[in-house]
Design a protein around this motif. Structure first.
Motif, mmCIF file in Angstrom:
data_model
loop_
_atom_site.group_PDB
_atom_site.id
_atom_site.type_symbol
_atom_site.label_atom_id
_atom_site.label_comp_id
_atom_site.label_asym_id
_atom_site.label_seq_id
_atom_site.Cartn_x
_atom_site.Cartn_y
_atom_site.Cartn_z
ATOM 1 N N LYS A 83 0.829 -1.207 0.000
ATOM 2 C CA LYS A 83 0.000 0.000 0.000
ATOM 3 C C LYS A 83 0.866 1.262 0.000
ATOM 4 O O LYS A 83 0.554 2.239 -0.687
ATOM 5 N N ILE A 84 1.941 1.239 0.772
ATOM 6 C CA ILE A 84 2.850 2.388 0.805
ATOM 7 C C ILE A 84 3.498 2.591 -0.566
ATOM 8 O O ILE A 84 3.539 3.713 -1.093
ATOM 9 N N GLU A 85 3.988 1.512 -1.145
ATOM 10 C CA GLU A 85 4.662 1.619 -2.444
ATOM 11 C C GLU A 85 3.685 2.023 -3.552
ATOM 12 O O GLU A 85 4.031 2.817 -4.432
ATOM 13 N N ASN A 86 2.483 1.481 -3.533
ATOM 14 C CA ASN A 86 1.495 1.856 -4.541
ATOM 15 C C ASN A 86 1.129 3.327 -4.441
ATOM 16 O O ASN A 86 0.949 4.010 -5.457
ATOM 17 N N THR A 87 0.998 3.815 -3.195
ATOM 18 C CA THR A 87 0.646 5.228 -3.005
ATOM 19 C C THR A 87 1.731 6.126 -3.578
ATOM 20 O O THR A 87 1.444 7.131 -4.243
ATOM 21 N N LYS A 88 2.984 5.773 -3.349
ATOM 22 C CA LYS A 88 4.096 6.532 -3.927
ATOM 23 C C LYS A 88 4.060 6.450 -5.458
ATOM 24 O O LYS A 88 4.311 7.437 -6.145
ATOM 25 N N VAL A 125 4.512 10.609 0.520
ATOM 26 C CA VAL A 125 4.065 9.814 1.656
ATOM 27 C C VAL A 125 4.809 10.247 2.919
ATOM 28 O O VAL A 125 6.040 10.308 2.937
ATOM 29 N N VAL A 126 4.052 10.543 3.982
ATOM 30 C CA VAL A 126 4.603 10.887 5.292
ATOM 31 C C VAL A 126 4.175 9.792 6.260
ATOM 32 O O VAL A 126 2.979 9.573 6.472
ATOM 33 N N LEU A 127 5.147 9.080 6.842
ATOM 34 C CA LEU A 127 4.844 7.964 7.739
ATOM 35 C C LEU A 127 4.775 8.433 9.192
ATOM 36 O O LEU A 127 5.473 9.362 9.595
#
Length: 324
Positions: free
Chosen positions: A106-111, A117-119
């Protein structure tokens, strides 16, 4: 407040951008449940979940000058991807605040959809405070994941499709089981069905220990989860129901159902084996309720929303080894 006219307007704005996802069935699943099941496969939607509908509805509903400055959202992944892709297609910047323990896919797809992306640590940090600070500093418009009328309206288009598809199949009465986090999808579907298919009753489905909506519906007031992390059903883990969504669910939905993580994983595997679709654990809780909680259901026909399919490969592999 969101109403049927807002949902219909959202559908007009979305147009062909979203997929009209199918209702799938399998006699193997019917036998397990002891009743007829139809699965609304929102895992086949753009970005892998229903969240694209709400993301597009919200971004497209902004005034052009406001939209051009960009948008910000917080999400464990599915809302993130929906807003990120909607922003990209509108040619505007997006910043997405995501928990550091969100699935890597999900993180990689959002990027990949072009978002910054801010974690953050969801157990120690306040995502609302982070979002408010960045929004003010950069002039971004915050698109909330569920407690936002334009988002609810977009998710309600799932309900419009269920009403139409149910009519096409001759389904006169059904319980509609929906994976529920903050309630944006559930309340949107409930509003749409109340107007278009009032004999369909919506039921909320959640993982055990994170069943704030079920407890809230039972008590008649908003209840909060003790923990904010720690479930494999990350897509639907929220602190509590929304202030906008809860009154809608209280008015329109039946009693909530809570399932175990193992039940969600078993449902995920059965969806893969019998329907040939990939569903993430949080997206499979409604199917788990249909298959394994028949004593809590009343209707002979169930319409189950498979809300998302963005599961990490290792989670799917582990589930297949255990339950296939």
């Amino acid at each position: 407040m969101t109403d049927i006219s807002m949902i219909e307007a959202a559908r007009q704005r979305i147009g062909s951008q979203a997929i009209r996802t199918p209702l799938l069935s399998s006699h193997f699943l019917d036998e397990i449940a002891g009743r007829k099941i139809f699965v609304k496969a929102e895992c086949l939607q753009r970005t892998g979940s229903f969240k694209f509908r709400g993301g597009w509805s919200a971004v497209s509903g902004l005034a052009p000058d406001v939209r051009q400055r960009g948008v910000i959202a917080f999400s464990s992944g599915n809302h993130a991807q929906g807003v990120a892709l909607a922003a990209k297609l509108h040619g505007v910047p997006s910043v997405i605040i995501m928990p550091h323990d969100a699935p890597k896919i999900k993180i990689e797809n959002t990027k990949a959809y072009g978002a910054e992306v801010v974690l953050f640590d969801r157990a120690k940090e306040d995502r609302d405070a982070i979002g408010a600070k960045l929004s003010q500093e950069r002039g971004l418009t915050l698109i909330k994941p569920f407690d936002e009328p334009l988002v609810i309206a977009g998710q309600g288009t799932v309900g419009l499709e269920i009403a139409e598809q149910g009519k096409e199949l001759g389904i006169e009465k059904a319980e509609v089981l929906v994976p529920c986090g903050g309630g944006g999808l559930t309340s949107g579907i409930a509003l749409a069905l109340d107007a278009k298919a009032p004999t369909y009753k919506v039921r909320t489905c959640e993982p055990e220990k994170f069943d704030d909506v079920a407890r809230s519906l039972a008590s008649g007031k908003i209840e909060r989860n003790d923990a904010l992390a720690g479930s494999i059903c990350d897509a639907i883990i929220t602190p509590q129901p929304g202030n906008i969504t809860f009154p809608l669910m209280l008015n329109l939905c039946g009693k909530g159902i809570a399932v175990t993580e193992d039940e969600a994983l078993r449902a995920m595997v059965l969806a893969f084996l019998r329907l040939k679709i990939v569903v993430e654990p949080g997206g499979a809780v409604a199917l788990a309720a249909a298959l394994f909680h028949g004593d809590e259901l009343e209707a002979d026909t169930l319409i189950v929303v498979a809300s998302g399919g963005n599961v990490d490969p290792d989670v799917m592999a582990s589930a297949l080894v255990r339950f296939a």
